[in-house]
Design an enzyme around this catalytic site. Structure first.
Site, mmCIF file in Angstrom:
data_model
loop_
_atom_site.group_PDB
_atom_site.id
_atom_site.type_symbol
_atom_site.label_atom_id
_atom_site.label_comp_id
_atom_site.label_asym_id
_atom_site.label_seq_id
_atom_site.Cartn_x
_atom_site.Cartn_y
_atom_site.Cartn_z
ATOM 1 N N ASN A 210 0.853 -1.191 0.000
ATOM 2 C CA ASN A 210 0.000 0.000 0.000
ATOM 3 C C ASN A 210 0.890 1.243 0.000
ATOM 4 O O ASN A 210 2.109 1.145 -0.033
ATOM 5 C CB ASN A 210 -0.959 -0.022 1.197
ATOM 6 C CG ASN A 210 -0.184 -0.093 2.495
ATOM 7 O OD1 ASN A 210 0.547 0.818 2.844
ATOM 8 N ND2 ASN A 210 -0.310 -1.218 3.210
ATOM 9 N N ILE A 308 -1.870 -7.877 14.093
ATOM 10 C CA ILE A 308 -0.761 -7.635 15.024
ATOM 11 C C ILE A 308 -1.237 -6.901 16.274
ATOM 12 O O ILE A 308 -0.991 -7.336 17.401
ATOM 13 C CB ILE A 308 0.351 -6.826 14.313
ATOM 14 C CG1 ILE A 308 0.876 -7.620 13.121
ATOM 15 C CG2 ILE A 308 1.479 -6.468 15.270
ATOM 16 C CD1 ILE A 308 1.679 -6.809 12.119
ATOM 17 N N VAL A 309 -1.922 -5.777 16.068
ATOM 18 C CA VAL A 309 -2.301 -4.967 17.235
ATOM 19 C C VAL A 309 -3.302 -5.708 18.124
ATOM 20 O O VAL A 309 -3.238 -5.616 19.354
ATOM 21 C CB VAL A 309 -2.792 -3.559 16.790
ATOM 22 C CG1 VAL A 309 -4.195 -3.583 16.207
ATOM 23 C CG2 VAL A 309 -2.707 -2.572 17.932
#
Ligand code: PMT
Length: 403
Positions: A210, A308-309
């Protein structure tokens, strides 16, 4: 001593028997989180070797004013600018005299003239030399110019005399050095920050990614360092240099970013996820370049990446966890739902439909959403905004942890 985290201390060593204590002083400063660079006068090298101090400081020791090699790397002006504080320990009577008279006849005196950082001296000499009116006059001149004197202490001296002139002990000097710095909002805290995009390979030459440049995450990392934190910056592939005074871990894929995020997480107090992580990756990575076929449409099979978070926020002893939400519509509503779904403490809602903010721009504007409040931070540079975000995060972290 936490005030020394990330601080850059230039330790000057002059000739005197107390120079041997500079080794322990270097160790104490580093143990408290400071980076130490050492400059020795020629006389100091008679008492302790540069090699010992190089090993203890982890940096080359600087000895000469006109050293072509050093000037090409970190020369005397760079060193003077680099220092947050110059500490001279031991400071001999001769050095004090030369400094008091504004001389620049060796590297250390030149540095002291060139630096804008505070200068502190730890005098060390025979009691009669300290008491001598010339030394007292030099000490008074230096104090008047804003130079701080740490000591000297009183007691038995190497020459057998007793009286004032002993260099203070390394532990006292490290403590006095720490006291010269204000406590930052995040002093002593460990902060992990993810930044930039991830790249999910399709074959050896192609990937899914991105437009994240990493600018927002890197600005946050710099602000956290300024606030006194120990920072680990977990970065996807970006064209940004590593900021000073932090640990940068470069990764490519979401899975690598997850591994770097979980590594040492027990020590992490605050986790900030500003990276734009690919939600999906190809189910398989072709070993060879995928060739163009006859078919008009090609199908790609993707599998979900780990979040991940959310993984971090669902650990038993989770750090204060801050996410970002990049949205193109219903920004606050979607951000709120991510706050709850991912078990975050705070989320930074980012409207990425506007080209002048968000992805790959120098400015940003966000709304900080927590369970208690919604705070709008208007458009400004990412560096400015990062400072505002770090202040809000530090406040809410303290409220939550009661510290
Ligand atoms: O890098 P810049 O060019 O400066 O641009 C900054 C930015 C626009 C990338 C940044 O401000 C931003 O909004 N980052 C979050 C981008 C994003 O992926 O948002 P999201 O809504 O898809 O994800 C929500 C949160 O989950 C984010 O904190 C993200 O890091 C995290 N996430 C997402 C997917 C995943 N697999 N793991 C994650 O940890």
């Amino acid at each position: 001593m936490q005030r020394l985290t990330n601080r850059q201390i230039l330790l000057g060593i002059t000739g005197g028997i107390a120079a041997y204590k500079s080794a322990e002083l270097t160790r104490q400063l580093r143990a408290a989180g400071a980076e130490v660079r050492i400059v020795m006068t020629p006389a100091a090298t008679e008492f302790i070797t540069p090699l010992t101090l190089q090993a203890l400081s982890g940096n080359p020791v600087h000895l000469h004013l006109l050293d072509a090699e050093a000037e090409a790397g970190m020369g005397h002006i760079e060193l003077a600018k680099w220092a947050d504080l110059v500490l001279i320990a031991p400071a001999s009577a001769d050095f004090m005299a030369r400094l008091a008279n504004g001389q620049g006849n060796d590297l250390l005196t030149t540095l002291c003239l060139a630096t804008e950082a505070p200068i502190c001296l730890a005098p060390a000499m025979n009691q009669a030399m300290w008491r001598d009116s010339a030394t007292q006059l030099n000490a008074a001149k230096l104090t008047e110019r804003g130079v701080k004197l740490f000591g000297p202490g009183v007691g038995e001296q190497a020459c057998g005399d007793n009286g004032p002139g002993r260099m203070l002990e390394p532990v006292e000097l490290a403590q006095l050095t720490a006291e010269q710095f204000d406590t930052g909002l995040l002093t002593g805290k460990t902060v992990y920050i993810t930044a930039g995009p991830t790249r999910e390979p399709l074959d050896p030459v192609r990937y899914i990614s991105n437009h994240s440049s990493g600018k927002m995450g890197y600005a946050l990392a710099e602000s956290a360092v300024d606030a006194g934190a120990r920072v680990k910056l977990i970065s996807g592939p970006v064209n940004l240099a590593a900021p000073a005074r932090l640990q940068r871990v470069m990764v490519q894929t979401a899975e690598e970013m997850l591994a770097a995020s979980l590594d040492g997480l027990d020590d992490c107090d605050i986790f900030i996820a500003s990276a734009a992580v690919a939600d999906y990756r190809p189910t398989a990575v072709a070993e060879q370049k995928i060739k163009k076929g006859a078919e008009e449409i090609m199908e790609l099979h993707l599998v979900k990446n780990p979040d991940i978070v959310a993984t971090v926020a669902n650990q038993a002893d989770k750090p204060f966890t801050v996410g970002f939400a990049a949205e193109t519509r219903d920004v606050i509503e979607y951000a709120r739902s991510k706050l709850d779904r991912k078990n975050l403490d705070m989320i930074v809602a980012n409207d990425v439909s506007r080209s002048e903010i968000g992805f790959n721009s120098d400015e940003n504007a966000v709304t900080v959403v927590s369970r208690q409040a919604e705070i709008e931070l208007p458009q400004t540079s990412k560096r400015q905004l990062a400072g505002q975000l770090i202040r809000l995060i530090a406040e809410q972290y303290r409220q939550r942890s009661g510290r």
